[in-house]
Design a protein around this motif. Structure first.
Motif, PDB file in Angstrom:
ATOM      1  N   LEU A 107       0.814  -1.200   0.000  1.00 38.27           N
ATOM      2  CA  LEU A 107       0.000   0.000   0.000  1.00 38.27           C
ATOM      3  C   LEU A 107       0.857   1.264   0.000  1.00 38.27           C
ATOM      4  O   LEU A 107       0.527   2.239  -0.677  1.00 38.27           O
ATOM      5  N   LEU A 108       1.960   1.267   0.730  1.00 37.78           N
ATOM      6  CA  LEU A 108       2.843   2.440   0.789  1.00 37.78           C
ATOM      7  C   LEU A 108       3.208   2.936  -0.599  1.00 37.78           C
ATOM      8  O   LEU A 108       3.136   4.131  -0.888  1.00 37.78           O
ATOM      9  N   TRP A 109       3.582   2.015  -1.480  1.00 40.09           N
ATOM     10  CA  TRP A 109       4.041   2.421  -2.816  1.00 40.09           C
ATOM     11  C   TRP A 109       2.873   2.856  -3.695  1.00 40.09           C
ATOM     12  O   TRP A 109       3.032   3.715  -4.557  1.00 40.09           O
ATOM     13  N   VAL A 110       1.708   2.292  -3.473  1.00 36.51           N
ATOM     14  CA  VAL A 110       0.523   2.754  -4.198  1.00 36.51           C
ATOM     15  C   VAL A 110       0.205   4.183  -3.776  1.00 36.51           C
ATOM     16  O   VAL A 110      -0.046   5.058  -4.606  1.00 36.51           O
ATOM     17  N   LEU A 111       0.225   4.430  -2.465  1.00 34.45           N
ATOM     18  CA  LEU A 111      -0.045   5.785  -1.969  1.00 34.45           C
ATOM     19  C   LEU A 111       0.948   6.787  -2.547  1.00 34.45           C
ATOM     20  O   LEU A 111       0.556   7.831  -3.083  1.00 34.45           O
TER      21      LEU A 111
ATOM     22  N   GLY B 207       0.380   9.835  -5.487  1.00 39.82           N
ATOM     23  CA  GLY B 207       1.068  11.085  -5.151  1.00 39.82           C
ATOM     24  C   GLY B 207       0.835  11.546  -3.721  1.00 39.82           C
ATOM     25  O   GLY B 207       1.009  12.730  -3.416  1.00 39.82           O
ATOM     26  N   MET B 208       0.467  10.634  -2.844  1.00 35.67           N
ATOM     27  CA  MET B 208       0.218  10.976  -1.437  1.00 35.67           C
ATOM     28  C   MET B 208       1.503  10.688  -0.656  1.00 35.67           C
ATOM     29  O   MET B 208       1.706   9.592  -0.134  1.00 35.67           O
ATOM     30  N   THR B 209       2.366  11.677  -0.570  1.00 33.43           N
ATOM     31  CA  THR B 209       3.709  11.468  -0.027  1.00 33.43           C
ATOM     32  C   THR B 209       3.833  11.750   1.463  1.00 33.43           C
ATOM     33  O   THR B 209       4.936  11.724   2.009  1.00 33.43           O
ATOM     34  N   GLY B 210       2.728  11.995   2.147  1.00 35.47           N
ATOM     35  CA  GLY B 210       2.793  12.207   3.591  1.00 35.47           C
ATOM     36  C   GLY B 210       3.204  10.954   4.336  1.00 35.47           C
ATOM     37  O   GLY B 210       3.882  11.019   5.363  1.00 35.47           O
ATOM     38  N   THR B 211       2.809   9.803   3.847  1.00 32.46           N
ATOM     39  CA  THR B 211       3.190   8.531   4.451  1.00 32.46           C
ATOM     40  C   THR B 211       4.604   8.214   3.988  1.00 32.46           C
ATOM     41  O   THR B 211       4.885   8.206   2.798  1.00 32.46           O
ATOM     42  N   LYS B 212       5.493   7.959   4.931  1.00 33.73           N
ATOM     43  CA  LYS B 212       6.924   7.820   4.624  1.00 33.73           C
ATOM     44  C   LYS B 212       7.386   6.372   4.602  1.00 33.73           C
ATOM     45  O   LYS B 212       6.858   5.524   5.311  1.00 33.73           O
ATOM     46  N   PHE B 213       8.433   6.126   3.822  1.00 32.28           N
ATOM     47  CA  PHE B 213       9.137   4.843   3.837  1.00 32.28           C
ATOM     48  C   PHE B 213      10.230   4.948   4.888  1.00 32.28           C
ATOM     49  O   PHE B 213      11.001   5.905   4.901  1.00 32.28           O
ATOM     50  N   GLY B 214      10.267   3.954   5.769  1.00 37.96           N
ATOM     51  CA  GLY B 214      11.321   3.946   6.783  1.00 37.96           C
ATOM     52  C   GLY B 214      12.191   2.715   6.641  1.00 37.96           C
ATOM     53  O   GLY B 214      13.339   2.792   6.241  1.00 37.96           O
TER      54      GLY B 214
ATOM     55  N   CYS C 196       5.525   4.472   8.165  1.00 35.33           N
ATOM     56  CA  CYS C 196       4.525   4.269   7.120  1.00 35.33           C
ATOM     57  C   CYS C 196       3.120   4.010   7.670  1.00 35.33           C
ATOM     58  O   CYS C 196       2.241   3.568   6.941  1.00 35.33           O
ATOM     59  N   THR C 197       2.888   4.325   8.944  1.00 33.26           N
ATOM     60  CA  THR C 197       1.613   4.002   9.583  1.00 33.26           C
ATOM     61  C   THR C 197       0.449   4.748   8.949  1.00 33.26           C
ATOM     62  O   THR C 197       0.510   5.963   8.743  1.00 33.26           O
ATOM     63  N   VAL C 198      -0.597   4.007   8.638  1.00 29.58           N
ATOM     64  CA  VAL C 198      -1.884   4.548   8.177  1.00 29.58           C
ATOM     65  C   VAL C 198      -2.960   3.816   8.980  1.00 29.58           C
ATOM     66  O   VAL C 198      -2.659   2.895   9.738  1.00 29.58           O
TER      67      VAL C 198
ATOM     68  N   ILE D 220      -1.882   0.465  10.960  1.00 38.26           N
ATOM     69  CA  ILE D 220      -1.179  -0.639  10.296  1.00 38.26           C
ATOM     70  C   ILE D 220       0.061  -0.079   9.614  1.00 38.26           C
ATOM     71  O   ILE D 220       0.178   1.127   9.398  1.00 38.26           O
ATOM     72  N   ARG D 221       0.953  -0.971   9.238  1.00 40.82           N
ATOM     73  CA  ARG D 221       2.168  -0.574   8.512  1.00 40.82           C
ATOM     74  C   ARG D 221       1.923  -0.786   7.021  1.00 40.82           C
ATOM     75  O   ARG D 221       1.785  -1.918   6.555  1.00 40.82           O
ATOM     76  N   SER D 222       1.875   0.306   6.299  1.00 34.92           N
ATOM     77  CA  SER D 222       1.553   0.229   4.870  1.00 34.92           C
ATOM     78  C   SER D 222       2.676  -0.364   4.032  1.00 34.92           C
ATOM     79  O   SER D 222       2.439  -0.801   2.914  1.00 34.92           O
TER      80      SER D 222
END
Length: 158
Positions: A22-26, A31-38, A47-49, A56-58
């Motif tokens: 989901l992280l990479w889809v976001l 283009g929803m870059t508020g959620t970060k890759f750690g 990456c929590t959403v 959960i961890r996206s």
């Protein structure tokens, strides 16, 4: 494969392999870059959403598991009473240092306050234990959660 996901109260169609996190889809598709890759292993919390209201961890959640579920990201927290209180406390107490982990921290804190309106220190520590802050702002994070709880108890008035 086309998948429809409910994100921030809006159905979004995305072209992605069913196993794409989901992280990479976001980030990449929407283009929803508020959620970060750690870390990419669900260890740091950046990456929590929210999925149906739970944090959960996206980075490890495949899009194939999201059918019929509701995803909320940091981009929608200003539209949420609890999210606004948490963000307000974060700003008032100047919680962020580098800020990279803060979206995940805010998402976990918001989920906590939705289930525990007056959390104990132990509940705060437990709820936030999966979120790492490399800058070490844990005391300010916990103080902001307590302040947001007080703000919510007063009906949202600061």
């Amino acid at each position: 494969m086309t998948t429809t996901i409910s994100i921030n109260h809006q159905d979004r169609s995305v072209e992605a392999d069913p196993q794409t996190p989901l992280l990479w889809v976001l980030r990449d598709e929407l283009g929803m870059t508020g959620t970060k890759f750690g870390c990419g292993k669900a260890l740091c919390g950046a990456c929590t959403v929210h999925l149906d209201g739970l944090p959960i961890r996206s980075c490890v959640t495949p899009v194939s598991t999201l059918s019929g579920k509701k995803v909320r990201t940091i981009e929608s927290m200003q539209d949420d009473r609890v999210g606004r209180a948490v963000q307000g406390a974060w700003l008032a107490l100047n919680v962020a240092q580098c800020g990279y982990c803060q979206a995940g921290q805010i998402m976990s804190a918001t989920a906590l306050l939705k289930t525990h309106r007056a959390p104990t220190d132990k509940q705060i520590i437990e709820a936030m234990s999966g979120n790492i802050c490399r800058c070490g702002t844990y005391h300010r994070i916990h103080a902001a959660i307590r302040q947001a709880a007080k703000t919510l108890a007063r009906g949202g008035r600061t």
